[in-house]
Design a protein around this motif. Structure first.
Motif, PDB file in Angstrom:
ATOM      1  N   ASP A  22       0.839  -1.190   0.000  1.00  0.00           N
ATOM      2  CA  ASP A  22       0.000   0.000   0.000  1.00  0.00           C
ATOM      3  C   ASP A  22       0.879   1.247   0.000  1.00  0.00           C
ATOM      4  O   ASP A  22       1.637   1.479   0.942  1.00  0.00           O
ATOM      5  N   HIS A  38       1.927   1.465  15.346  1.00  0.00           N
ATOM      6  CA  HIS A  38       1.047   0.301  15.223  1.00  0.00           C
ATOM      7  C   HIS A  38       0.142   0.448  14.000  1.00  0.00           C
ATOM      8  O   HIS A  38       0.025  -0.456  13.174  1.00  0.00           O
ATOM      9  N   ASP A  39      -0.483   1.627  13.893  1.00  0.00           N
ATOM     10  CA  ASP A  39      -1.432   1.838  12.800  1.00  0.00           C
ATOM     11  C   ASP A  39      -0.742   1.742  11.444  1.00  0.00           C
ATOM     12  O   ASP A  39      -1.253   1.115  10.517  1.00  0.00           O
ATOM     13  N   ALA A  40       0.449   2.343  11.336  1.00  0.00           N
ATOM     14  CA  ALA A  40       1.143   2.340  10.046  1.00  0.00           C
ATOM     15  C   ALA A  40       1.599   0.932   9.664  1.00  0.00           C
ATOM     16  O   ALA A  40       1.528   0.536   8.507  1.00  0.00           O
ATOM     17  N   VAL A  41       2.062   0.172  10.649  1.00  0.00           N
ATOM     18  CA  VAL A  41       2.608  -1.149  10.339  1.00  0.00           C
ATOM     19  C   VAL A  41       1.511  -2.185  10.135  1.00  0.00           C
ATOM     20  O   VAL A  41       1.599  -3.033   9.250  1.00  0.00           O
ATOM     21  N   PHE A  42       0.438  -2.103  10.938  1.00  0.00           N
ATOM     22  CA  PHE A  42      -0.507  -3.222  10.964  1.00  0.00           C
ATOM     23  C   PHE A  42      -1.866  -2.964  10.297  1.00  0.00           C
ATOM     24  O   PHE A  42      -2.550  -3.913   9.941  1.00  0.00           O
ATOM     25  N   LEU A  43      -2.263  -1.713  10.155  1.00  0.00           N
ATOM     26  CA  LEU A  43      -3.629  -1.483   9.654  1.00  0.00           C
ATOM     27  C   LEU A  43      -3.632  -1.098   8.171  1.00  0.00           C
ATOM     28  O   LEU A  43      -2.759  -0.372   7.704  1.00  0.00           O
ATOM     29  N   ARG A  44      -4.645  -1.595   7.474  1.00  0.00           N
ATOM     30  CA  ARG A  44      -4.731  -1.334   6.034  1.00  0.00           C
ATOM     31  C   ARG A  44      -6.147  -0.901   5.642  1.00  0.00           C
ATOM     32  O   ARG A  44      -7.131  -1.424   6.144  1.00  0.00           O
ATOM     33  N   GLU A  45      -6.180   0.012   4.672  1.00  0.00           N
ATOM     34  CA  GLU A  45      -7.453   0.415   4.078  1.00  0.00           C
ATOM     35  C   GLU A  45      -8.025  -0.754   3.280  1.00  0.00           C
ATOM     36  O   GLU A  45      -9.218  -0.988   3.263  1.00  0.00           O
ATOM     37  N   ASN A  46      -7.134  -1.481   2.596  1.00  0.00           N
ATOM     38  CA  ASN A  46      -7.514  -2.671   1.813  1.00  0.00           C
ATOM     39  C   ASN A  46      -8.654  -2.369   0.847  1.00  0.00           C
ATOM     40  O   ASN A  46      -9.709  -3.004   0.865  1.00  0.00           O
ATOM     41  N   ILE A  47      -8.398  -1.405  -0.015  1.00  0.00           N
ATOM     42  CA  ILE A  47      -9.436  -0.863  -0.899  1.00  0.00           C
ATOM     43  C   ILE A  47      -9.837  -1.853  -1.991  1.00  0.00           C
ATOM     44  O   ILE A  47      -8.981  -2.496  -2.589  1.00  0.00           O
ATOM     45  N   CYS A  48     -11.137  -1.938  -2.237  1.00  0.00           N
ATOM     46  CA  CYS A  48     -11.618  -2.628  -3.435  1.00  0.00           C
ATOM     47  C   CYS A  48     -11.891  -1.535  -4.455  1.00  0.00           C
ATOM     48  O   CYS A  48     -12.886  -0.827  -4.364  1.00  0.00           O
ATOM     49  N   GLN A  51      -6.339   1.972  -5.977  1.00  0.00           N
ATOM     50  CA  GLN A  51      -5.409   2.010  -4.850  1.00  0.00           C
ATOM     51  C   GLN A  51      -4.042   2.489  -5.343  1.00  0.00           C
ATOM     52  O   GLN A  51      -3.607   2.115  -6.423  1.00  0.00           O
TER      53      GLN A  51
END
Ligand SMILES: Cc1cc2nc3c(=O)[nH]c(=O)nc-3n(C[C@H](O)[C@H](O)[C@H](O)COP(=O)(O)OP(=O)(O)OC[C@H]3O[C@@H](n4cnc5c(N)ncnc54)[C@H](O)[C@@H]3O)c2cc1C
Ligand SMILES: [Zn+2]
Lengths: 94, 423
Positions: A22, A38-48, A51
């Motif tokens: 991403d 934490h947020d930068a390393v582990f969380l994703r928008e994971n857009i459909c 991107q």
């Protein structure tokens, strides 16, 4: 077959490239609070859909690129050098 | 619904197979359910079954946007095993395997569970040491059928691997789980659907959730293509589509990415491989078994980039074919019949989530990477337990969304927080 237009090498098969991830993530400063990291390393928008992501032209010029890609259709809308300095150099024709 | 029994099969055989009834109903959707599970894959159906059976929650529904089993439930390579070594995973998958061993009886449906052994090839002394350490741990903690085999034993059982002196990946031994094997994935879908339906669960196909209504910290209703449905409790079990549902519920980001994984089936062959065989070396990855119809069922790595498209790309076809040829050269002339892809939810540490969420009555089942088929019975069991009781049982306590904040990664591969690397 998906092709990626490398701004340095021209259109190439995507198998020449390695997927970075991403491209919208900006990593916080080293001393930033744990939660930001934490947020930068582990969380994703994971857009459909559309991107922004990074790819490296591994079997070509080895440059990192910013690619705008639709994660449903795999259509590619834009490719640019990931490094702003290189992008500027490319545009000024140097 | 007719129960299956030897007598019934015999009688139907004598009377032209005309007496079978529908396996499950096709009901109208009700305006309200006490529990709604979104996603008619294996996990959704299994959860609904245990909710009804164990917790007596009969006013429940499973909502499926397409047809049940049309997602990963019907696209996987059907490998079932419990040789996971990390604490948490170990107990969870062993519980699942025990449930598999009784599943056909439990559901009164032959899921064709075949405990034919899972053989992971080892190619270096270091790999043997690491496998021995993991398998010793398994043997000491309730998985007795984990063994390390030397080359001679392996050659006897699987004679046609590439044992040649000049092999690109010389085989040195194998890590073997004997109770592991395969099951017929469609049969598991139909078995759970039929059993859940019989307990009163409404299975609503062609029912996509398109919106989530909230009242502060609760979900009040789901908008679906078959109308608005209010729900007491809601469970998401939508595999690769979790982030889309999550954003419909206004919940922001998750520690998962959607990736696609391809699988392949060859033309049917005479009996060739009586086990599940797995090969992994550096960047190469390959797993294969033979279906009861004779087709060689195999796969390899993810396509490496995030995707919601249920279709694969050609470089992986080449990749998998190369790996196949280097470990089983006899496959060289075998024709490929079909290949396809499924969208899997790859998590940041390669392990799953069965947990509560920031919303009071929303529960989450996701992050199965490409190993969630084997998890089916336990995933359904513990997700139902979570939904019914509103608290995680100890066996799933660490599989929550906050584990990374606590510094915990249940990282079977040791690959770090990069979803595409967790195979
Ligand atoms: C090629 C491949 C090979 C695999 N091999 C193995 C293996 O050998 N062993 C193993 O253990 N695991 C394997 N897996 C992983 C396993 O298949 C999955 O982890 C598991 O099936 C996921 O759970 P599920 O069955 O509930 O998901 P799914 O069957 O994908 O169910 C999710 C359902 O949710 C539905 N849905 C999505 N959005 C909505 C919506 N908005 N409204 C309503 N419904 C919705 C989908 O249509 C889908 O039917 C493999 C996966 C793939 C793709
Ligand atoms: Zn280039």
């Amino acid at each position: 077959m998906t092709r990626i237009s490398c701004p340095f090498c021209g259109p190439r098969d995507h198998a020449e490239f390695s997927y970075g991830g991403d491209g919208s993530i900006t990593y916080p400063a080293l001393e930033a609070p744990m939660q930001d990291w934490h947020d930068a390393v582990f969380l994703r928008e994971n857009i459909c859909g559309w991107q922004v992501e990074t790819w490296q032209h591994l079997h070509g010029c080895r440059m990192w690129l910013k690619v705008e890609r639709d994660t449903m259709t795999h259509e590619i809308r834009s490719v640019a050098p990931a490094h702003p300095g290189l992008a500027a150099a490319l545009e000024s024709g140097l | 619904m007719t129960r299956f029994s030897a007598w019934n099969v015999f009688w139907q055989g004598m009377s032209g197979q005309r007496g079978w009834s529908r396996q499950w109903r096709d009901p109208e959707s009700k305006p309200h359910y006490d529990a709604v599970i979104v996603g008619g894959g294996l996990h959704g159906l299994a959860t609904a079954y245990y909710l009804a059976k164990t917790y007596g929650l009969r006013n429940a529904a499973v909502l499926e946007k397409g047809w049940i089993g049309g997602g990963n439930a019907g696209r996987n390579t059907t490998i079932v095993r419990s040789n996971y070594a990390r604490p948490g995973n170990r107990q969870f998958y062993e519980h699942s395997l025990k449930l598999w061993e009784e599943l056909s009886h439990e559901l009164n449906y032959n899921v064709m569970f075949s405990q034919r052994s899972h053989i992971a090839l080892l190619h270096s002394p270091g790999a043997i040491d690491a496998a021995a350490r993991n398998y010793n741990t398994l043997r000491r903690t309730g998985t007795p059928d984990a063994e390390i085999w030397g080359l001679e034993q392996l050659k006897q059982v699987v004679p046609h691997l590439n044992y040649a002196a000049g092999a690109r990946f010389p085989v040195m031994g194998a890590a073997v789980q004997k109770r592991a094997g395969t099951a017929r994935h469609d049969a598991v879908v139909w078995g759970y659907a039929r059993a859940a339906d019989q307990l009163g669960v409404d299975i609503l196909q062609n029912c996509a959730v398109t919106g989530v209504e909230r009242d502060g910290g609760r979900i009040t209703a789901l908008e679906t293509t078959r109308g608005r449905i209010t729900a007491g409790k809601v469970g998401f079990a939508v595999a690769g589509n979790t982030s889309r549902l999550w954003s419909m519920a206004g919940l922001g980001r998750l520690p998962i990415e959607s990736h696609k994984l391809q699988a392949f089936v060859s033309e049917p062959l005479k009996p060739l491989l009586d086990q599940v065989m797995v090969f992994g070396m550096g960047g190469a990855h390959f797993y294969i078994s033979q279906s009861d119809k004779g087709g060689m069922v195999f796969g390899g790595d993810l396509d490496w980039y995030t995707s919601y498209a249920q279709r694969g790309n050609l470089p992986i076809v080449q990749d998998v074919a190369e790996a196949a040829m280097s470990v089983m050269p006899c496959l060289g002339r075998v024709k490929l019949l079909r290949h396809w892809a499924g969208v899997v939810d790859m998590s940041m540490d390669g392990s799953h989530f069965i947990c509560r969420t920031p919303l009071d009555n929303l529960y989450l089942n996701t992050g199965w990477n490409y190993g969630g088929f084997k998890a089916t019975p336990a995933a359904g069991w513990w997700f139902a337990d979570l939904i019914a009781n509103g608290r995680p049982a100890p066996i799933i306590a660490d599989f929550d969304l906050k584990r990374f904040e606590r510094g915990l990664q249940i990282d079977e591969r040791g690959a770090g927080p990069d979803p595409k690397l967790h195979g």
